[in-house]
Write a protein that holds these residues in place. Structure first.
Motif, PDB file in Angstrom:
ATOM      1  N   ARG A  13      20.243  65.961 -51.419  1.00 23.02           N
ATOM      2  CA  ARG A  13      19.071  65.640 -52.248  1.00 23.02           C
ATOM      3  C   ARG A  13      19.199  64.234 -52.822  1.00 23.02           C
ATOM      4  O   ARG A  13      18.264  63.436 -52.771  1.00 23.02           O
ATOM      5  N   GLU A  14      20.383  63.959 -53.354  1.00 19.24           N
ATOM      6  CA  GLU A  14      20.601  62.654 -53.974  1.00 19.24           C
ATOM      7  C   GLU A  14      20.436  61.529 -52.944  1.00 19.24           C
ATOM      8  O   GLU A  14      19.800  60.509 -53.204  1.00 19.24           O
ATOM      9  N   CYS A  15      21.003  61.732 -51.780  1.00 21.70           N
ATOM     10  CA  CYS A  15      20.922  60.708 -50.741  1.00 21.70           C
ATOM     11  C   CYS A  15      19.466  60.520 -50.297  1.00 21.70           C
ATOM     12  O   CYS A  15      19.015  59.385 -50.094  1.00 21.70           O
ATOM     13  N   ALA A  16      18.732  61.617 -50.156  1.00 20.74           N
ATOM     14  CA  ALA A  16      17.314  61.522 -49.780  1.00 20.74           C
ATOM     15  C   ALA A  16      16.541  60.683 -50.801  1.00 20.74           C
ATOM     16  O   ALA A  16      15.742  59.818 -50.436  1.00 20.74           O
ATOM     17  N   GLU A  17      16.807  60.933 -52.061  1.00 19.82           N
ATOM     18  CA  GLU A  17      16.065  60.211 -53.096  1.00 19.82           C
ATOM     19  C   GLU A  17      16.405  58.718 -53.100  1.00 19.82           C
ATOM     20  O   GLU A  17      15.530  57.869 -53.274  1.00 19.82           O
ATOM     21  N   ILE A  18      17.668  58.426 -52.884  1.00 18.23           N
ATOM     22  CA  ILE A  18      18.074  57.016 -52.865  1.00 18.23           C
ATOM     23  C   ILE A  18      17.532  56.321 -51.613  1.00 18.23           C
ATOM     24  O   ILE A  18      17.050  55.187 -51.689  1.00 18.23           O
ATOM     25  N   CYS A  19      17.567  56.985 -50.469  1.00 16.97           N
ATOM     26  CA  CYS A  19      17.016  56.389 -49.240  1.00 16.97           C
ATOM     27  C   CYS A  19      15.512  56.170 -49.362  1.00 16.97           C
ATOM     28  O   CYS A  19      14.990  55.136 -48.928  1.00 16.97           O
ATOM     29  N   GLY A  20      14.817  57.133 -49.928  1.00 19.04           N
ATOM     30  CA  GLY A  20      13.369  56.998 -50.094  1.00 19.04           C
ATOM     31  C   GLY A  20      13.034  55.830 -51.017  1.00 19.04           C
ATOM     32  O   GLY A  20      12.129  55.035 -50.743  1.00 19.04           O
ATOM     33  N   PHE A  21      13.780  55.730 -52.077  1.00 16.63           N
ATOM     34  CA  PHE A  21      13.609  54.609 -53.020  1.00 16.63           C
ATOM     35  C   PHE A  21      13.910  53.282 -52.318  1.00 16.63           C
ATOM     36  O   PHE A  21      13.149  52.308 -52.441  1.00 16.63           O
ATOM     37  N   ALA A  22      14.990  53.236 -51.582  1.00 17.83           N
ATOM     38  CA  ALA A  22      15.378  51.996 -50.891  1.00 17.83           C
ATOM     39  C   ALA A  22      14.297  51.566 -49.900  1.00 17.83           C
ATOM     40  O   ALA A  22      13.901  50.393 -49.865  1.00 17.83           O
ATOM     41  N   ALA A  23      13.815  52.512 -49.096  1.00 16.97           N
ATOM     42  CA  ALA A  23      12.789  52.176 -48.108  1.00 16.97           C
ATOM     43  C   ALA A  23      11.556  51.596 -48.800  1.00 16.97           C
ATOM     44  O   ALA A  23      11.022  50.562 -48.384  1.00 16.97           O
ATOM     45  N   GLN A  24      11.146  52.245 -49.876  1.00 11.90           N
ATOM     46  CA  GLN A  24       9.937  51.810 -50.567  1.00 11.90           C
ATOM     47  C   GLN A  24      10.119  50.426 -51.206  1.00 11.90           C
ATOM     48  O   GLN A  24       9.233  49.578 -51.132  1.00 11.90           O
ATOM     49  N   MET A  25      11.247  50.186 -51.799  1.00 11.44           N
ATOM     50  CA  MET A  25      11.498  48.889 -52.434  1.00 11.44           C
ATOM     51  C   MET A  25      11.611  47.782 -51.383  1.00 11.44           C
ATOM     52  O   MET A  25      11.092  46.685 -51.563  1.00 11.44           O
ATOM     53  N   GLU A  41      10.247  47.770 -48.510  1.00 16.80           N
ATOM     54  CA  GLU A  41       8.919  47.558 -47.914  1.00 16.80           C
ATOM     55  C   GLU A  41       8.052  46.634 -48.740  1.00 16.80           C
ATOM     56  O   GLU A  41       7.231  45.920 -48.187  1.00 16.80           O
ATOM     57  N   HIS A  42       8.154  46.716 -50.061  1.00 15.53           N
ATOM     58  CA  HIS A  42       7.357  45.717 -50.771  1.00 15.53           C
ATOM     59  C   HIS A  42       8.176  44.531 -51.257  1.00 15.53           C
ATOM     60  O   HIS A  42       7.895  43.901 -52.258  1.00 15.53           O
ATOM     61  N   GLY A  43       9.164  44.188 -50.438  1.00 11.10           N
ATOM     62  CA  GLY A  43       9.825  42.898 -50.581  1.00 11.10           C
ATOM     63  C   GLY A  43      10.532  42.697 -51.902  1.00 11.10           C
ATOM     64  O   GLY A  43      10.449  41.627 -52.509  1.00 11.10           O
ATOM     65  N   THR A  44      11.265  43.703 -52.336  1.00 10.34           N
ATOM     66  CA  THR A  44      11.994  43.613 -53.601  1.00 10.34           C
ATOM     67  C   THR A  44      12.942  42.413 -53.659  1.00 10.34           C
ATOM     68  O   THR A  44      13.486  41.987 -52.645  1.00 10.34           O
ATOM     69  N   ASN A  45      13.118  41.910 -54.866  1.00 13.99           N
ATOM     70  CA  ASN A  45      14.108  40.856 -55.100  1.00 13.99           C
ATOM     71  C   ASN A  45      15.526  41.414 -55.186  1.00 13.99           C
ATOM     72  O   ASN A  45      16.485  40.654 -55.272  1.00 13.99           O
ATOM     73  N   PHE A  46      15.648  42.715 -55.214  1.00  6.09           N
ATOM     74  CA  PHE A  46      16.953  43.329 -55.457  1.00  6.09           C
ATOM     75  C   PHE A  46      17.483  44.034 -54.212  1.00  6.09           C
ATOM     76  O   PHE A  46      18.236  45.009 -54.304  1.00  6.09           O
ATOM     77  N   ALA A  47      17.083  43.515 -53.049  1.00 12.18           N
ATOM     78  CA  ALA A  47      17.438  44.178 -51.789  1.00 12.18           C
ATOM     79  C   ALA A  47      18.947  44.390 -51.671  1.00 12.18           C
ATOM     80  O   ALA A  47      19.399  45.453 -51.212  1.00 12.18           O
ATOM     81  N   GLU A  48      19.704  43.402 -52.089  1.00 15.22           N
ATOM     82  CA  GLU A  48      21.154  43.499 -51.908  1.00 15.22           C
ATOM     83  C   GLU A  48      21.745  44.653 -52.723  1.00 15.22           C
ATOM     84  O   GLU A  48      22.454  45.517 -52.189  1.00 15.22           O
ATOM     85  N   GLN A  49      21.423  44.680 -54.001  1.00 14.61           N
ATOM     86  CA  GLN A  49      21.944  45.744 -54.871  1.00 14.61           C
ATOM     87  C   GLN A  49      21.470  47.123 -54.403  1.00 14.61           C
ATOM     88  O   GLN A  49      22.220  48.093 -54.429  1.00 14.61           O
ATOM     89  N   ILE A  50      20.207  47.184 -53.979  1.00  9.45           N
ATOM     90  CA  ILE A  50      19.652  48.472 -53.550  1.00  9.45           C
ATOM     91  C   ILE A  50      20.314  48.937 -52.257  1.00  9.45           C
ATOM     92  O   ILE A  50      20.635  50.120 -52.102  1.00  9.45           O
ATOM     93  N   CYS A  51      20.559  48.007 -51.339  1.00  8.08           N
ATOM     94  CA  CYS A  51      21.217  48.383 -50.080  1.00  8.08           C
ATOM     95  C   CYS A  51      22.663  48.802 -50.313  1.00  8.08           C
ATOM     96  O   CYS A  51      23.171  49.700 -49.638  1.00  8.08           O
ATOM     97  N   GLU A  52      23.302  48.177 -51.249  1.00  4.73           N
ATOM     98  CA  GLU A  52      24.676  48.587 -51.560  1.00  4.73           C
ATOM     99  C   GLU A  52      24.711  50.003 -52.148  1.00  4.73           C
ATOM    100  O   GLU A  52      25.560  50.821 -51.793  1.00  4.73           O
ATOM    101  N   LEU A  53      23.778  50.270 -53.044  1.00  2.00           N
ATOM    102  CA  LEU A  53      23.653  51.617 -53.603  1.00  2.00           C
ATOM    103  C   LEU A  53      23.376  52.632 -52.499  1.00  2.00           C
ATOM    104  O   LEU A  53      24.008  53.702 -52.431  1.00  2.00           O
TER     105      LEU A  53
END
Lengths: 109, 109, 109, 109
Positions: free
Chosen positions: B43-55, B57-69
């Motif tokens: 469940r936790e991994c699904a939520e983090i992956c879903g969040f990562a994909a969405q962020m 997709e709209h070109g987040t400035n925090f791609a690096e931190q989010i991908c590491e998470l």
């Protein structure tokens, strides 16, 4: 935001919290096999409440449809959690009932 | 979006899907008590992956931190799902490994 | 997942992407003042599509209500984006129409 | 949940709300062109705060990484909103600063 609107957001956030607490605690219980459905619906209800709170907070145009969905999810989760005697289940059921009512009230306005 | 960026979004979406499938299926398994941690981390991994994909997709400035998470969550979920012999666990572990690599690659770019 | 179900998830994910692209690009346009409503509804539609995809993926019991909500959001976003001549608006409107149809089809099944 | 943990969840929820209010209000302002970046980062910060609150609430294993991400997003949003004189921008900047501190404190514990 007017009174009932903010109340509904708050009820969603409290229900989200109670569902998450119940979900996490259920996974640790001895009678896990009895709690399969509880684990499933508490996750689903948490996700719908979280979504509802966030959409209401930024003034969605779809408040009515979203509140009806949320009320429906809360109804199902309250019914399931009421079957179990764990404190987290009881508290979850109560939070679901409050959220159900807040959502219904918002739709009625 | 360039190649590795879109690849990372796709890997997150596939991992999200595999985690959700595994989570739902695990809740129906006979050896439920063995799968407590699997249910929790999928469940936790699904939520983090879903969040990562969405962020992403709209070109987040925090791609690096989010991908590491996200890489971190995938690593934990892959390790847990690898312990179990169910097909949905194996497929989840594989999707997690692919997503882990896609996230690491994006961070390295 | 059967065919139309998976098609609906895919349509939601594509629409989520098109809405996010349109939202981000609109914020950089010269005729920003014309795009206020476009920026608002593309965000809303993205959030609803993302939620719908995630709920459908883990086999929600509320697929019908969620797809109706998503179809509704797509209809509104398509109507708004159709008013503008930017490529990202046109592509967003098309993705919204496809997602609208996929959601309606799932509800009808 | 202990004190600082719950405080952090609350700070995230308040920041999420302030960012959403600021985002919606900015889209209606006369000086829209000045607010492009504000609109973009307030949406991003809202999404990260909402994610952080939800993950913390169900006892994520990744609290530290998530709080660092959230603190980072709040820092960026506070810096941008501080440039503008609208009340919603000022209130958003303040909520971001409080959330930044609550997240940092949780990481330090």
């Amino acid at each position: 935001m007017d009174y009932s609107y903010q109340q509904c957001v708050d009820a969603c956030l409290e229900c989200l919290n109670a569902c998450n607490v119940c979900n996490v605690a259920s996974l640790k219980e001895y009678d896990l096999a009895m709690l399969r459905e509880c684990i499933r619906v508490s996750r689903e209800c948490a996700e719908i409440c979280g979504f509802a709170a966030q959409m209401l907070e930024h003034g969605t145009n779809f408040a009515e449809q979203i509140c009806e969905l949320c009320a429906h999810a809360c109804e199902v989760c309250a019914a399931e959690c009421s079957k179990h005697t764990h404190d987290h289940c009881k508290q979850c059921a109560e939070a679901c009932r409050r959220c159900f009512q807040a959502c219904r009230q918002l739709v009625a306005v």
